[in-house]
Design a protein around this motif. Structure first.
Motif, PDB file in Angstrom:
ATOM      1  N   MET A  47       0.621  -0.813   0.259  1.00 54.62           N
ATOM      2  CA  MET A  47      -0.067   0.161  -0.337  1.00 54.62           C
ATOM      3  C   MET A  47       0.714   1.611  -0.269  1.00 54.62           C
ATOM      4  N   SER A  48       0.561   2.156  -0.847  1.00 54.05           N
ATOM      5  CA  SER A  48       1.139   3.488  -0.893  1.00 54.05           C
ATOM      6  C   SER A  48       1.521   4.709   0.401  1.00 54.05           C
ATOM      7  N   ARG A  49       2.094   5.633   0.661  1.00 59.57           N
ATOM      8  CA  ARG A  49       2.378   6.124   1.376  1.00 59.57           C
ATOM      9  C   ARG A  49       0.797   7.300   2.061  1.00 59.57           C
ATOM     10  N   ARG A  50       0.180   7.093   0.585  1.00 57.69           N
ATOM     11  CA  ARG A  50      -0.755   7.910   0.894  1.00 57.69           C
ATOM     12  C   ARG A  50      -1.946   6.829   0.924  1.00 57.69           C
ATOM     13  N   TRP A  51      -2.112   5.992   0.190  1.00 61.17           N
ATOM     14  CA  TRP A  51      -3.399   5.383   0.647  1.00 61.17           C
ATOM     15  C   TRP A  51      -3.633   4.643   2.494  1.00 61.17           C
ATOM     16  N   ILE A  52      -2.385   4.628   3.102  1.00 64.23           N
ATOM     17  CA  ILE A  52      -1.703   4.150   4.146  1.00 64.23           C
ATOM     18  C   ILE A  52      -2.634   5.819   4.933  1.00 64.23           C
ATOM     19  N   ALA A  53      -2.535   7.119   4.308  1.00 66.76           N
ATOM     20  CA  ALA A  53      -2.660   8.540   5.138  1.00 66.76           C
ATOM     21  C   ALA A  53      -4.282   8.357   5.221  1.00 66.76           C
ATOM     22  N   VAL A  54      -4.694   7.573   4.033  1.00 67.19           N
ATOM     23  CA  VAL A  54      -6.589   7.285   4.615  1.00 67.19           C
ATOM     24  C   VAL A  54      -6.796   6.619   4.911  1.00 67.19           C
ATOM     25  N   ALA A  55      -6.224   5.586   5.131  1.00 66.80           N
ATOM     26  CA  ALA A  55      -6.989   4.618   6.335  1.00 66.80           C
ATOM     27  C   ALA A  55      -6.069   5.079   7.384  1.00 66.80           C
ATOM     28  N   GLY A  56      -5.295   5.427   7.627  1.00 67.55           N
ATOM     29  CA  GLY A  56      -5.035   6.353   9.052  1.00 67.55           C
ATOM     30  C   GLY A  56      -6.052   7.940   9.607  1.00 67.55           C
ATOM     31  N   VAL A  57      -6.756   8.332   8.436  1.00 71.45           N
ATOM     32  CA  VAL A  57      -7.288   9.634   8.919  1.00 71.45           C
ATOM     33  C   VAL A  57      -9.035   8.996   8.760  1.00 71.45           C
ATOM     34  N   PHE A  58      -8.809   8.017   8.122  1.00 68.59           N
ATOM     35  CA  PHE A  58     -10.258   6.673   8.574  1.00 68.59           C
ATOM     36  C   PHE A  58     -10.506   6.337   9.882  1.00 68.59           C
ATOM     37  N   LEU A  59      -9.457   6.234  10.568  1.00 60.93           N
ATOM     38  CA  LEU A  59      -9.078   5.434  11.598  1.00 60.93           C
ATOM     39  C   LEU A  59      -9.214   7.088  13.406  1.00 60.93           C
ATOM     40  N   VAL A  60      -8.690   7.599  12.694  1.00 63.35           N
ATOM     41  CA  VAL A  60      -8.883   8.456  13.584  1.00 63.35           C
ATOM     42  C   VAL A  60     -10.065   9.209  13.449  1.00 63.35           C
ATOM     43  N   LEU A  61     -10.809   9.775  12.324  1.00 59.60           N
ATOM     44  CA  LEU A  61     -12.267  10.134  12.803  1.00 59.60           C
ATOM     45  C   LEU A  61     -12.783   8.974  13.517  1.00 59.60           C
ATOM     46  N   ALA A  62     -13.087   8.002  12.865  1.00 60.18           N
ATOM     47  CA  ALA A  62     -13.536   6.327  13.821  1.00 60.18           C
ATOM     48  C   ALA A  62     -13.625   6.693  16.087  1.00 60.18           C
ATOM     49  N   ALA A  63     -12.689   7.385  15.354  1.00 60.28           N
ATOM     50  CA  ALA A  63     -11.850   7.311  17.311  1.00 60.28           C
ATOM     51  C   ALA A  63     -12.742   8.229  17.573  1.00 60.28           C
ATOM     52  N   GLY A  64     -12.735   9.814  16.955  1.00 66.24           N
ATOM     53  CA  GLY A  64     -13.019  10.791  18.024  1.00 66.24           C
ATOM     54  C   GLY A  64     -13.850  11.342  17.605  1.00 66.24           C
ATOM     55  N   THR A  65     -14.898  10.757  16.768  1.00 62.56           N
ATOM     56  CA  THR A  65     -16.034  11.443  16.333  1.00 62.56           C
ATOM     57  C   THR A  65     -16.925  10.184  17.219  1.00 62.56           C
ATOM     58  N   GLY A  66     -16.771   8.585  17.075  1.00 62.04           N
ATOM     59  CA  GLY A  66     -17.577   8.104  17.796  1.00 62.04           C
ATOM     60  C   GLY A  66     -17.287   7.785  18.849  1.00 62.04           C
ATOM     61  N   VAL A  67     -16.637   8.760  19.696  1.00 63.00           N
ATOM     62  CA  VAL A  67     -15.882   9.278  21.313  1.00 63.00           C
ATOM     63  C   VAL A  67     -16.997  10.229  21.619  1.00 63.00           C
ATOM     64  N   CYS A  71      -6.923  16.383   9.210  1.00 61.26           N
ATOM     65  CA  CYS A  71      -7.373  15.458   8.761  1.00 61.26           C
ATOM     66  C   CYS A  71      -7.594  15.742   7.404  1.00 61.26           C
ATOM     67  N   THR A  72      -8.360  16.919   6.998  1.00 64.01           N
ATOM     68  CA  THR A  72      -8.268  16.748   6.272  1.00 64.01           C
ATOM     69  C   THR A  72      -7.529  17.468   5.064  1.00 64.01           C
ATOM     70  N   SER A  73      -6.309  18.011   5.680  1.00 61.45           N
ATOM     71  CA  SER A  73      -5.407  18.991   5.130  1.00 61.45           C
ATOM     72  C   SER A  73      -4.461  18.413   4.472  1.00 61.45           C
TER      73      SER A  73
END
Length: 396
Positions: A1-21, A117-119
């Motif tokens: 997986m390329s670095r930019r798609w790793i960033a997408v997966a990471g942002v997905f997890l961060v936003l899921a955790a942040g908005t979830g709790v 995250c969007t930036s």
């Protein structure tokens, strides 16, 4: 997986955790504060409202700190603020500690929220970040579907004090891991800015006010209606209102994915107007819904807009102002949309009391979404040649 798609997966997890709790679990915290701690409903509800305001202001701070510190520093800093707020919330016994806990979670937690995250995603995928932003921000919907039931169960079994410890550890652990793994683009910021230059070289002094008012109205109407779905169902003696919320969440995720090819085909302006018009139709249908089937249809339509409005805001800012001005312009728009998010449930409740029911109040929200269509058309920010504002041949 390329670095930019790793960033997408990471942002997905961060936003899921942040908005979830955070955002999606506020009702669980309010219920625990009123049931176990003896707080009044008004005082307990003031905490989430304060959190929204602080989150908007925190987004402005994040935009200023991004060029100096970078996303990999801001993410764990935001997670630490969120964790500290949760720990304080679990032990709160007074108004000041309640407000401080939500203020920390919202204000400092904004350092790991949508602005940084969007930036990150926009810089990795400039000049066309729509697909990646859609996938990454779906983490918010995923977090809203998965995390809150776990939060409720944890509070019921462990109590608020213990539950918030586990939640704080989980959030900080997830975000710190993501921050350690992701990387920022190797291209200098100046190079990224040249790649993602404004589509509108001279957007005009009224562009931001028009977009701010349009998206502010959309978020106010959207969140106001979502917050009142169950009470609307109860008000009309419609049983099974929870199914309407399920339809809304499912439509939100599906519409994000369907929105990618639609956006490419229609262009930013027409797609945005379609989303706003669908929201107006959803409000109108919700105003007249008298049975479960109609209620589910209305909330599913509303879910289509929930799935796409969050993505459209950064795309408008990138198209109008370019990467060089993206962080600060989007942070400002985030303040406006956050005010709409915080005020939506209150405004709809006040209109319900003033008009004596939900039908005329939802009619006003439908008109507000329709007004957003007009404002977007006046701003005329688009990615297709046919709909672009006439350009000057040179820019000083």
């Amino acid at each position: 997986m390329s670095r930019r798609w790793i960033a997408v997966a990471g942002v997905f997890l961060v936003l899921a955790a942040g908005t979830g709790v955070g955002f999606y679990a506020t009702s669980a915290y309010v219920a625990a504060l009123t049931g176990d701690r003896g707080f009044g409903l008004s005082l307990a509800s003031s905490g989430p409202a304060l959190s929204f305001v602080c989150a908007g202001l925190g987004g402005l701070l994040a935009a200023r700190l991004l060029p100096r510190l970078g996303v990999r520093v801001l993410l764990p800093a935001g997670a630490a603020g969120t964790a500290a707020g949760l720990l304080l919330l679990g032990r709160t016994g007074s108004a000041w500690s309640l407000w401080l806990s939500f203020g920390l979670s919202g204000g400092v937690g904004a350092l790991m929220a949508v602005v940084p995250c969007t930036s990150l995603i926009t810089r990795w995928f400039a000049p066309d970040p729509a697909k990646a932003l859609t996938i990454a921000t779906t983490g918010m919907s995923a977090g809203g579907a998965v995390v809150p039931p776990f939060v409720v169960l944890l509070i019921e079994r462990q109590g608020l004090a213990t539950a918030t410890v586990w939640l704080a550890v989980a959030v900080f652990g997830v975000v710190a891991l993501v921050a350690a793994v992701i990387r920022e683009p190797a291209r200098p910021a100046q190079a990224v800015a040249r790649v993602a230059a404004p589509v509108i070289p001279d957007p005009g002094r009224f562009t931001f006010p028009l977009l701010g008012a349009g998206f502010g109205l959309l978020m106010l109407s959207q969140v106001g209606a979502v917050a009142h779905v169950l009470t609307i169902a109860a008000d009309r003696n419609i049983h099974g209102g929870a199914l309407a919320l399920t339809a809304l969440a499912a439509a939100s995720v599906g519409a994000r994915l369907l929105g990618i090819p639609m956006l490419a085909g229609l262009g930013l302006l027409r797609f945005s107007c379609v989303v706003a018009a669908v929201q107006a139709a959803a409000m109108a249908l919700l105003a007249v819904a008298d049975d479960l089937r109609t209620l589910i249809a209305a909330t599913a339509l509303l879910g289509v807009t929930v799935g796409n409005a969050v993505v459209l805001m950064p795309l408008h800012m990138l198209t109008a102002f370019g990467m060089a001005r993206f962080d600060r312009s989007y942070a400002r728009l985030n303040v406006v949309s956050t005010i709409g998010t915080a005020g939506g449930p209150v405004v709809l409740g006040l209109m319900h009391d003033a008009f004596g029911g939900y039908r005329p109040a939802l009619g006003v929200l439908a008109a507000g979404s329709g007004t957003a269509v007009a404002l977007l058309l006046i701003a005329r920010i688009d990615t297709t040649r046919r709909w672009r504002r006439p350009q000057r041949t040179s820019v000083s």
